[in-house]
Write a protein that holds these residues in place. Structure first.
Motif, PDB file in Angstrom:
ATOM      1  N   GLY A  45      28.938  33.795  17.137  1.00 58.05           N
ATOM      2  CA  GLY A  45      29.250  34.307  18.473  1.00 58.05           C
ATOM      3  C   GLY A  45      29.043  33.217  19.512  1.00 58.05           C
ATOM      4  N   ASP A  46      29.760  33.316  20.629  1.00 60.57           N
ATOM      5  CA  ASP A  46      29.575  32.286  21.668  1.00 60.57           C
ATOM      6  C   ASP A  46      28.203  32.427  22.334  1.00 60.57           C
ATOM      7  OD1 ASP A  46      30.462  34.680  22.812  1.00 60.57           O
ATOM      8  OD2 ASP A  46      31.915  33.732  24.155  1.00 60.57           O
ATOM      9  N   GLY A  47      27.721  33.664  22.455  1.00 62.78           N
ATOM     10  CA  GLY A  47      26.378  33.843  23.000  1.00 62.78           C
ATOM     11  C   GLY A  47      25.338  33.281  22.037  1.00 62.78           C
ATOM     12  N   GLU A  48      25.604  33.466  20.770  1.00 60.24           N
ATOM     13  CA  GLU A  48      24.692  32.998  19.725  1.00 60.24           C
ATOM     14  C   GLU A  48      24.492  31.483  19.775  1.00 60.24           C
ATOM     15  OE1 GLU A  48      26.220  33.853  15.803  1.00 60.24           O
ATOM     16  OE2 GLU A  48      24.279  33.463  14.869  1.00 60.24           O
ATOM     17  N   SER A  93      20.304  37.622  12.426  1.00 60.48           N
ATOM     18  CA  SER A  93      19.393  37.029  13.386  1.00 60.48           C
ATOM     19  C   SER A  93      20.104  35.819  13.983  1.00 60.48           C
ATOM     20  CB  SER A  93      18.094  36.627  12.694  1.00 60.48           C
ATOM     21  OG  SER A  93      17.224  36.093  13.631  1.00 60.48           O
ATOM     22  N   MET A  94      20.443  35.931  15.245  1.00 57.81           N
ATOM     23  CA  MET A  94      21.292  34.924  15.894  1.00 57.81           C
ATOM     24  C   MET A  94      20.793  33.499  15.642  1.00 57.81           C
ATOM     25  SD  MET A  94      23.307  36.724  18.344  1.00 57.81           S
ATOM     26  CE  MET A  94      23.869  37.639  16.924  1.00 57.81           C
ATOM     27  N   HIS A 117      29.289  45.626  24.560  1.00 52.35           N
ATOM     28  CA  HIS A 117      28.568  45.252  23.344  1.00 52.35           C
ATOM     29  C   HIS A 117      27.901  46.451  22.676  1.00 52.35           C
ATOM     30  CE1 HIS A 117      26.505  42.474  20.605  1.00 52.35           C
ATOM     31  NE2 HIS A 117      25.514  43.341  20.678  1.00 52.35           N
ATOM     32  N   GLN A 165      29.594  37.000  10.904  1.00 52.58           N
ATOM     33  CA  GLN A 165      28.710  37.427  11.995  1.00 52.58           C
ATOM     34  C   GLN A 165      28.170  38.822  11.668  1.00 52.58           C
ATOM     35  OE1 GLN A 165      30.637  38.873  15.559  1.00 52.58           O
ATOM     36  NE2 GLN A 165      29.292  37.612  16.834  1.00 52.58           N
ATOM     37  N   ARG A 168      28.189  38.081  25.860  1.00 55.81           N
ATOM     38  CA  ARG A 168      27.131  38.347  24.891  1.00 55.81           C
ATOM     39  C   ARG A 168      26.720  39.786  25.070  1.00 55.81           C
ATOM     40  NH1 ARG A 168      23.387  36.613  28.930  1.00 55.81           N
ATOM     41  NH2 ARG A 168      23.762  34.526  29.719  1.00 55.81           N
ATOM     42  N   LEU A 169      25.420  40.111  24.967  1.00 57.04           N
ATOM     43  CA  LEU A 169      25.044  41.522  25.026  1.00 57.04           C
ATOM     44  C   LEU A 169      25.047  42.043  26.465  1.00 57.04           C
ATOM     45  CD1 LEU A 169      22.236  43.199  22.942  1.00 57.04           C
ATOM     46  CD2 LEU A 169      22.582  43.832  25.298  1.00 57.04           C
ATOM     47  N   SER A 203      32.428  43.863  18.982  1.00 59.89           N
ATOM     48  CA  SER A 203      32.408  42.500  18.441  1.00 59.89           C
ATOM     49  C   SER A 203      33.446  42.356  17.337  1.00 59.89           C
ATOM     50  CB  SER A 203      31.015  42.148  17.930  1.00 59.89           C
ATOM     51  OG  SER A 203      30.097  42.216  18.995  1.00 59.89           O
ATOM     52  N   ASN A 238      33.612  32.510  17.912  1.00 63.34           N
ATOM     53  CA  ASN A 238      34.424  33.536  18.550  1.00 63.34           C
ATOM     54  C   ASN A 238      34.048  33.595  20.031  1.00 63.34           C
ATOM     55  OD1 ASN A 238      35.832  35.809  19.276  1.00 63.34           O
ATOM     56  ND2 ASN A 238      34.387  37.228  18.317  1.00 63.34           N
ATOM     57  N   ASN A 272      34.431  35.125  22.929  1.00 63.58           N
ATOM     58  CA  ASN A 272      34.909  36.293  23.677  1.00 63.58           C
ATOM     59  C   ASN A 272      34.276  36.322  25.065  1.00 63.58           C
ATOM     60  OD1 ASN A 272      32.303  37.213  23.186  1.00 63.58           O
ATOM     61  ND2 ASN A 272      32.914  38.514  21.474  1.00 63.58           N
ATOM     62  N   LYS A 331      36.300  40.520  24.159  1.00 65.31           N
ATOM     63  CA  LYS A 331      35.330  41.415  23.517  1.00 65.31           C
ATOM     64  C   LYS A 331      35.788  42.860  23.732  1.00 65.31           C
ATOM     65  CE  LYS A 331      30.442  41.847  22.730  1.00 65.31           C
ATOM     66  NZ  LYS A 331      29.259  41.010  22.497  1.00 65.31           N
TER      67      LYS A 331
HETATM   68  C1  LIG Z   1      17.627  36.227  17.319  1.00 69.70           C
HETATM   69  C2  LIG Z   1      18.349  37.417  17.843  1.00 69.70           C
HETATM   70  N1  LIG Z   1      18.158  37.797  19.117  1.00 69.70           N
HETATM   71  C3  LIG Z   1      18.802  38.873  19.598  1.00 69.70           C
HETATM   72  C4  LIG Z   1      19.634  39.618  18.822  1.00 69.70           C
HETATM   73  C5  LIG Z   1      20.310  40.867  19.358  1.00 69.70           C
HETATM   74  N2  LIG Z   1      21.756  40.663  19.553  1.00 69.70           N
HETATM   75  C6  LIG Z   1      22.622  41.080  18.647  1.00 69.70           C
HETATM   76  S1  LIG Z   1      24.187  40.717  19.065  1.00 69.70           S
HETATM   77  C7  LIG Z   1      23.719  40.004  20.505  1.00 69.70           C
HETATM   78  C8  LIG Z   1      24.755  39.432  21.418  1.00 69.70           C
HETATM   79  C9  LIG Z   1      25.654  38.521  20.688  1.00 69.70           C
HETATM   80  O1  LIG Z   1      26.562  37.880  21.492  1.00 69.70           O
HETATM   81  P1  LIG Z   1      27.566  36.871  20.865  1.00 69.70           P
HETATM   82  O2  LIG Z   1      26.866  35.883  20.027  1.00 69.70           O
HETATM   83  O3  LIG Z   1      28.397  36.320  21.967  1.00 69.70           O
HETATM   84  O4  LIG Z   1      28.415  37.750  19.861  1.00 69.70           O
HETATM   85  P2  LIG Z   1      29.622  38.751  20.179  1.00 69.70           P
HETATM   86  O5  LIG Z   1      29.116  40.102  19.877  1.00 69.70           O
HETATM   87  O6  LIG Z   1      29.980  38.583  21.614  1.00 69.70           O
HETATM   88  O7  LIG Z   1      30.713  38.316  19.280  1.00 69.70           O
HETATM   89  C10 LIG Z   1      22.344  40.056  20.631  1.00 69.70           C
HETATM   90  C11 LIG Z   1      21.586  39.523  21.784  1.00 69.70           C
HETATM   91  C12 LIG Z   1      19.799  39.191  17.493  1.00 69.70           C
HETATM   92  N3  LIG Z   1      20.574  39.853  16.634  1.00 69.70           N
HETATM   93  N4  LIG Z   1      19.168  38.095  17.045  1.00 69.70           N
END
Ligand SMILES: Cc1ncc(C[n+]2csc(CCOP(=O)(O)OP(=O)(O)O)c2C)c(N)n1
Ligand SMILES: [Mg+2]
Length: 903
Positions: free
Chosen positions: A233-236, A197-198, A411, A144, A267-268, A113, A262, A264, A396
């Motif tokens: 994060g884009d997954g976030e 915490s996302m 990840h 992040q 996600r995970l 990341s 970001n 990328n 990523k």
């Molecule tokens: C509420 C919550 N759920 C799950 C997680 C576990 N987790 C940490 S990073 C991640 C993936 C993140 O993806 P993204 O937001 O796209 O960030 P990237 O690493 O791709 O920049 C997950 C599921 C978390 N930290 N918080």
């Protein structure tokens, strides 16, 4: 090719006609400016719609950079040194994680990341992020969380962290390591925001930006020019908290807020939107909400290709390919890109015929291009009137090569093989010999080197180093308890609720000279429920644009007054937003150098249960302030039923280590608790916050008894000693016998049932009952645990009694405790009650009925208190067990009914 031709779509049926319209538009832009052009376009669309044409709203723009190349601000500075700096940080971050995972124990960490966000952050660090200084109040940057290795690696170069600290990443117990993620609780001089915490990152940043405007409008602090940056994060962005508050940012014109997503594409587990395009989706969402959207998709070396794209084929291909494809291009290299991306159309393949596979591989995504990112950031900081979101496309695991670049597994990759390490070293020109690379040394060039001088010069120009958490606020002086005299005197014949008592306390505080400015009352559309509407007029509701209308109730005493300088944060129906405001206000002492005193008052059921993770993050961030859980209790909020009746928020509260929670019954208890809270948080500067439950049941409040303050604060005091004589005469001729005795404890609304139970025990059964008010079972447990630990680990020292045990000394008899919460709540003190202990509570779903019925149903009313007391006494032979049966009959208790928590 003319500029106009760039815009022709491949499927255009009449390019000549299109060209004429576009040329006409170009002429208007040139002669009369873009605003006039915009007006004309709107008029055309309007005309078409009115003529019956269906023109669907399209919230997306073409899949290219928002800022045209010729409009980009040019990146200043020494580009080569910036690249070198970034490469060193990339290396040290990677090395830190990989080294940690070579140790036994495999402590985890993330490499990929940070490698994808590195360029975005470095452009920020070198050119945009202000630290607080004489010249600038400082920006607030929400990094992040799981990209923390990059922040540590930079701080190491800056000399703010030592090699030893880096080498103890995630080894915190011995005190020399670094916390896994940003946790102000664990690194209070470093991290400002708990962001891992996302989703919390996004919503917190929005309310932070809004709170900065609030401070400014209220004249408390000059915050002009300061920005809030949130890196997400884009997954976030799938989290409801990420998008849930974006319209507030528009409504309040938060041009001090910049989101950088970001993108990328991963996600995970895998792609964020394999079958679509996350950038386009987010663009639509943010544009629809009214944000300024800047897409940074392609790097500068795409510019010449796009310039040659006369037929729009390249644009079409860019549009066609989905994120799943783009991810594969990143993972599989140049030949694959030639074949699968450009290869789709012979003319496109031809376009790149003279480029090598290596060249194709090096075609950059916008987020990895310093110039494109600089231009986007520069545009964002200049933008006024709206918040900005930058959607930056990246890869990523950038630079990780076979160890994970663009791969689904990247990840969680925390190891890298020798081969991948060598490639990483080569890719970023890390100057360590090949033979040494696998040892992964941390690199910090000499202070006199050009790169270190550049690093320092850039940060000095921007005011210092970030992140850094420094508490500059001056402590406040808590008011004396007698400020709340009116409450301490009791309510005499008047029946009031603790909620009313709370509002009076708040009103008293709002008249206190030193404190009144610092109060931040926060409500989520329930002010009237809690009788706070009087404050609307008195202190006003914050509204940055003032009040643009004549309120309907203007001629009433408590009219709905919105005001630019208003003090109340009326958040509307958003507990997540309200608690985010509460966190922003409650951390102002660390982020803005000024103590603010937030009181967020809410339906206790919609507090921790709804937004518990934000409360947890608030605890991590050392937020100070009061959470007031109103209409609390499973049986006290009658009528509302299963979704409203809270019988467990105190259990949630007890899980947060720095949350000090109370369940008071009387106004004077509340006053003592709030006064003490003000003293502990703002005068003694303890890192704690308060959760206090208040209720809407009206009853008389006695005056403050003498000498009970300490007990109130600690969680237990003797409220009503029994007046029965200690001995009673036996049967004719026999000796006087000791009066059987019990100790009854109660909290919140149920304390009054306990008092009634005590009377019944005395009147109907001749049993002496001492009654204790247990203002905080949670604080009692904490004290007990710490005494117990001390005794366990100091076996040779004289054991100390817990506060509960010490309090009960000399007050004989079994103990019964009852509350309006689940039994686990009062049961917390069981280890510290060295005698029979029975607990009554409200386990089960709530339901609607009268208070009396509910208390009977949940078995916490006076009759059940009596039965529990008799049973305990019978068990130890102090009364005949028949008396228990008698009581059950006498009170008509449904002994055969199913357990209340099963129905
Ligand atoms: C509420 C919550 N759920 C799950 C997680 C576990 N987790 C940490 S990073 C991640 C993936 C993140 O993806 P993204 O937001 O796209 O960030 P990237 O690493 O791709 O920049 C997950 C599921 C978390 N930290 N918080
Ligand atoms: Mg991602």
């Amino acid at each position: 090719m003319s500029r106009t031709d760039e815009l022709l779509r491949p499927d255009d049926v009449d390019p000549q006609e299109t060209r004429e319209w576009l040329d006409a538009l170009a002429a208007v832009i040139e002669r009369e400016g873009p605003e006039r052009a915009h007006y004309l376009i709107d008029a055309l669309v309007d005309k078409a719609r009115r003529s019956g044409a269906y023109l669907p709203y399209n919230a997306t723009t073409a899949y290219v950079n928002t800022i045209a190349t010729q409009n980009e601000a040019q990146r200043p500075g020494d580009h080569a040194l910036e690249r070198r700096l970034k490469s060193l940080i990339r290396w040290n971050a990677m090395a830190m994680v990989v080294r940690a995972n070579r140790k036994p124990g495999s402590l985890g960490g993330h490499i990929a990341s940070y490698q994808s966000v590195a360029n975005l952050w470095e452009i920020g660090f070198n050119h945009f992020f202000h630290a607080p200084s004489e010249k600038h109040g400082g920006d607030l940057v929400y990094f992040q969380g799981h990209s923390s290795p990059g922040i540590y690696a930079r701080a190491f170069l800056e000399g703010r962290l030592s090699e030893e600290q880096l080498d103890h990443f995630r080894e915190e117990v011995d005190g020399k390591g670094l916390s896994s993620y940003p946790h102000p609780w664990l690194m209070p001089g470093f991290w400002q925001f708990a962001t891992v915490s996302m989703g919390l990152n996004a919503i917190s940043a929005i309310y932070q930006a809004r709170f900065m405007k609030y401070l400014h409008h209220r004249g408390i602090l000059e915050t002009e020019g300061r920005k809030v940056w949130a890196f997400l994060g884009d997954g976030e962005m799938d989290e409801p908290e990420s998008l849930g508050a974006i319209s507030l940012a528009v409504r309040e014109k938060l041009d001090n807020l910049i989101f950088v997503v970001n993108c990328n594409l991963q996600r995970l587990d895998g792609p964020v939107r394999g079958n679509g395009k996350i950038i386009q989706e987010l663009e639509a969402v943010f544009r629809g909400a009214g944000w300024n959207v800047i897409k940074v998709i392609w790097g500068s070396n795409f510019d010449p290709l796009l310039a040659r794209d006369d037929k729009g084929l390249l644009r079409r291909r860019m549009e066609e390919a989905v994120d799943g494809d783009y991810q594969a291009y990143a993972a599989k290299g140049g030949a694959y890109i030639r074949e699968h991306f450009f290869g789709k159309y012979p003319e496109l393949k031809e376009m790149v015929a003279d480029m090598s596979d290596e060249d194709l591989w090096r075609l950059k995504r916008g987020g990895h291009d310093p110039q494109k990112v600089y231009a986007a950031f520069a545009a964002a900081v200049e933008h006024t009137g709206q918040p900005t979101v930058i959607l930056a496309k990246t890869i990523k695991g950038y630079g990780m090569g076979e160890a994970g670049e663009g791969q689904n597994i990247t990840h969680q990759q925390k190891k890298m093989g020798e081969e991948a390490i060598q490639q990483f070293r080569d890719r970023f020109n890390i100057e360590i010999p090949e033979a040494k690379a696998d040892e992964l040394p941390f690199i910090r060039p000499d202070e006199s080197s050009s790169v270190m001088r550049y690093l320092r010069e850039r940060r000095e120009a921007l005011g210092g180093y970030l992140p850094e958490r420094t508490v500059r606020a001056e402590p406040l002086t808590a008011p004396d308890l007698d400020t709340f005299d009116a409450i301490l005197k009791g309510s005499s014949d008047r029946e009031i609720s603790t909620t009313m008592a709370f509002v009076r306390i708040l009103m008293a505080l709002s008249r206190e000279k030193e404190l009144k400015e610092r109060l931040v009352p926060i409500v989520a559309d329930e002010a009237r429920t809690f009788g706070m509407e009087g404050m609307f007029r008195q202190v006003g509701i914050y509204a940055p644009m003032g009040q643009l209308y004549e309120p309907e109730d203007r001629d009433t005493l408590a009219y709905y007054r919105e005001d630019e300088h208003g003090q109340i944060l009326q958040e509307g129906i958003t507990e997540a937003g309200s608690i985010s405001s509460w966190i922003a206000a409650g951390t102002a002492y660390a982020n803005h150098g000024v103590y603010m005193i937030p009181f967020f008052i809410f339906y206790s059921m919609f507090g921790f249960q709804r937004v518990g993770d934000l409360a947890w993050a608030g605890g991590d961030m050392r937020t100070k302030g009061f959470l007031i859980g109103a209409t609390s209790g499973r049986t006290t909020l009658n009528g509302e039923g299963l979704q409203h009746q809270d019988g467990h928020s105190h259990l949630h509260a007890s899980t947060i280590p720095d949350c000090v929670a109370y369940d008071p019954t009387y106004g004077y208890e509340l006053a003592v608790i709030i006064q003490d809270g003000l003293r502990r948080m703002y005068e003694d500067e303890e890192s704690i916050f308060y959760y206090i439950t208040v209720m809407n049941e009206n009853y008389r409040h006695p005056p403050l008894p003498e000498g009970v303050e300490e007990g109130i604060r600690k969680g237990l005091y003797l409220l009503r000693p029994s007046e029965l004589p200690a001995k009673r005469s036996g049967k004719k001729g026999s000796k006087a016998q000791p009066t059987p005795r019990v100790q009854l404890m109660g909290s919140g609304a149920i304390l009054r049932e306990v008092l009634e139970g005590a009377k019944l025990l005395e009147e109907d059964f001749g049993i002496a009952a001492d009654v204790w008010s247990a203002t905080s079972f949670t604080e009692l447990r904490r004290e007990g645990l710490s005494v117990e630990r001390r005794n366990r680990l100091h076996p040779d020292a004289k054991p100390k009694p817990s506060f509960v045990e010490a309090s009960l000394k000399g007050h004989d008899g079994p103990v019964v405790a009852a509350s309006d919460y689940m039994r686990t709540f009062a049961d917390q003190i069981r280890p510290f009650v060295p005698r029979p202990f029975s607990v009554l509570g409200t386990d089960g779903f709530g339901r609607s009925d009268t208070r009396a019925k509910l208390r009977g149903f949940f078995e916490v009313d006076r009759h059940h208190v009596v039965i529990a007391a008799l049973k305990s006494l019978a068990d130890q032979g102090d009364v005949d067990s028949k008396r228990v049966t008698e009581a059950i009959k006498m009170y008509d208790v449904a002994a055969e009914a199913p357990d209340p928590w099963t129905v």
